[in-house]
Structure formats: C-alpha cells, structure tokens
Design a protein around this motif. Sequence first.
Motif, PDB file in Angstrom:
ATOM      1  N   ASP A  27       0.830  -1.206   0.000  1.00 19.02           N
ATOM      2  CA  ASP A  27       0.000   0.000   0.000  1.00 19.02           C
ATOM      3  C   ASP A  27       0.860   1.249   0.000  1.00 19.02           C
ATOM      4  N   ASP A  86       0.673   6.428   4.207  1.00 14.23           N
ATOM      5  CA  ASP A  86       0.372   5.187   4.928  1.00 14.23           C
ATOM      6  C   ASP A  86       0.904   5.186   6.363  1.00 14.23           C
ATOM      7  N   HIS A 112      -4.791   6.291   5.971  1.00 17.98           N
ATOM      8  CA  HIS A 112      -6.113   5.715   6.259  1.00 17.98           C
ATOM      9  C   HIS A 112      -6.117   4.982   7.594  1.00 17.98           C
ATOM     10  N   HIS A 113      -5.251   5.396   8.514  1.00 14.47           N
ATOM     11  CA  HIS A 113      -5.237   4.761   9.834  1.00 14.47           C
ATOM     12  C   HIS A 113      -6.046   5.564  10.846  1.00 14.47           C
ATOM     13  N   ASP A 163      -3.785  -4.173   0.805  1.00 18.71           N
ATOM     14  CA  ASP A 163      -4.494  -3.917   2.062  1.00 18.71           C
ATOM     15  C   ASP A 163      -5.843  -4.623   2.171  1.00 18.71           C
TER      16      ASP A 163
END
Length: 330
Positions: A27, A86, A112-113, A163
């Motif tokens: 990713d 990321d 996107h965490h 992912d």
Amino acid sequence: MPVATFLDFLRRKQRFLLTGHENPDGDCLGAQTALYHLLRALGQEVAIVNPDPVGKSFDFLLRHTPFQHARAEEQLPGFDVVVLLDCCQLSRVGVLGQRLAQQRPTIAVIDHHVGSEQGDGTVCYVDAKAAATGALVRRLYRELGVPLGAAAAEGVFLSLVADTGWFRYSNADAEVFAMAGELVASGVDGSRIYDAMYRRNHPDSAALLADMLGRHRLRLDGKLAIASLDKALMERAGRADFDTDAVLDPLRSIEGVEVVALLKERFDGAVKCSLRARGDVDVQAIVAAFGGGGHKKAAGATMKMPLAAAEAAIEAAVQQAVAALPTRAR
Ligand code: 5GP
Ligand code: MN
C-alpha cells in the motif's frame, strides 16, 4: 481537513519528498507511485525516499518509478514538503525520520489509519474508512481531473490488493471493487502482479513457512493463535527475503480463532508484533496500549521487551479484549 484545502496547499509547493513507514508494504509503495506521477503531471519536483529499499516482491514498480532509500552517508534531495504516506508520524520512518525531523519540515499526511489526523501532519488527507492509502491518492487524481497513467494505475492496484488481501477482507468495499474494475479496464494485469509478488520465492521459503507455522500455539481456549519468531528464524527469513505475512493466513483459518498474533524478534532486541482479528475484537485498541496503531482488524506495534515478555503481554491483553466482548460475539 477538506480535500480541496489539502490540494490547494500542495499546489502551492514546488519540491516534494515522499516517504512512508519502515519496511514499506504494497500500500505504501503503491500510493507513493501514484502520488509521484500525479505531482509530476502537475509540473512539480518529486523524489521518493524511503527508510528501506523496495522489496523484491514489488520490484516491478521500478520499471516506471524511481525509488531511493536513505543511506546515512548520502545527502537528501532538497524539498519544501515531506509527504508521509500510509503513516502519520516521522517516528515510524526509522533513522530517516529522525534526519527529517532535524529539518523541522512542513509535513503533509495521506493516510487511512485510525487517528492519523493527530500525527505530525501540518496538513492531512485522512480517511480511516478507506481501504488503502492508494485509494486516497486515486481520489486526488479525480479531484484534480488528472487522468491516471499506466504506472500510477499499477500503483493504485497494488495498494488495493495489498491492504484488502486481494479483495478478501471486510475493507474490500464498493469503492475498492469499482476502482479495481476501472484499473483492470485501463490495462492493469492483476495476474501478472500476483505472480511477480508471490511466485518468485526462495527455495527455502516452503521450509521456512513450515517452521514458522510449527511455532504457533493455540491459547485462550483456541481464541488466540500466537507464533513467535526468534532472531535465528528471522535471520533465515531475511536471507530468503521471506514475507512473514504468509504465516498469518493459515492461522486465521482455524475455526474458533478470534485473534492471530505474530511476534518477530528484531535485531535490536525489540519485538515487532502484528495482530489480526477475525471477529469483533478491536486489535487496534489492543496495540494502542503498547504504543502501536493500525486498523480494527489489522494492527501492529513495536514492543521494547524480550520475546517471552511480549508473548505474555499480548496474551493477557487479548484475554481481556475477548472477555469484554458481548457473549453473543464470543
Ligand atoms: P502489520 O502487522 O502488517 O505490520 O501492520 C498492520 C497494520 O498496523 C498496518 O496498517 C500498519 O500500518 C499498522 N502498524 C504496524 N505496526 C505499527 C506500529 O508500530 N505503529 C503503528 N502506529 N502502526 C503500526
Ligand atoms: Mn495501508
């Protein structure tokens, strides 16, 4: 922050250094590839500099996109902005992160965490619901009306498959399938990418997988599958360029397992822990107690303790999390 504000900020800058977390995964590398070509299309100067080299499984990216990795003796390229992809903190970028921090850089985060708005970003484009960072970069192309070229399309595809476990996990949502459909229609060859990633393993890889799986133990009435890989096994894996993620899936396939834990002893003595949830346990919440992060169903942490202590700590934390589940979910 609205995506338009984020893009206005980027457009006013000229020189970009794209980076990401240690041991960059599909990713991270795929998102960097796509963003590299987007910024180039906008006429900006871009360099991708990672803390570690591109792994062999991802070397097909190098045909169209230049990747560097930081070597202590080499100067870093000049930049106006560091873009973290990321991940959201320079502390996840290894020694390169420490070098960058000394320059007190302006940082843009694309991630996107969970909780990444609270990282080191001066500006952020964060959506914890997105399956992959590469999907966020794909959205940026759309916002800007820039067509996706072949190299960037391959990058976004890699992000998505990396992912979502090739579209098997619960984060493989409609956006993922729509994007993937479009990417394949535009010429991305998924089967070729699969072969490049998984069909070029070292002769020791099957024996390594067997040995690693042999280390697993079932705990907590079979709700936790845990495998600890000591330094010796990790050294062997390193020599064979073996991706330890291969251990996760067979353990996850055991009926009744709620959490899989893979603990890897690092050369510096710390333990890299990877957790995967199959049911309702929130593994991100578990690793947060150890300074880690990630997603509800996939998370990790670096634990500064011996392997046996890390094992005991994870087992205790998983036991608590399982006990806290509503009876129905247990
Ligand atoms: P993996 O177990 O594959 O290394 O990581 C699973 C997820 O947890 C990924 O989304 C990864 O970014 C995140 N993660 C892994 N290790 C760490 C860590 O040490 N700190 C944080 N914040 N996130 C991590
Ligand atoms: Mn990711």
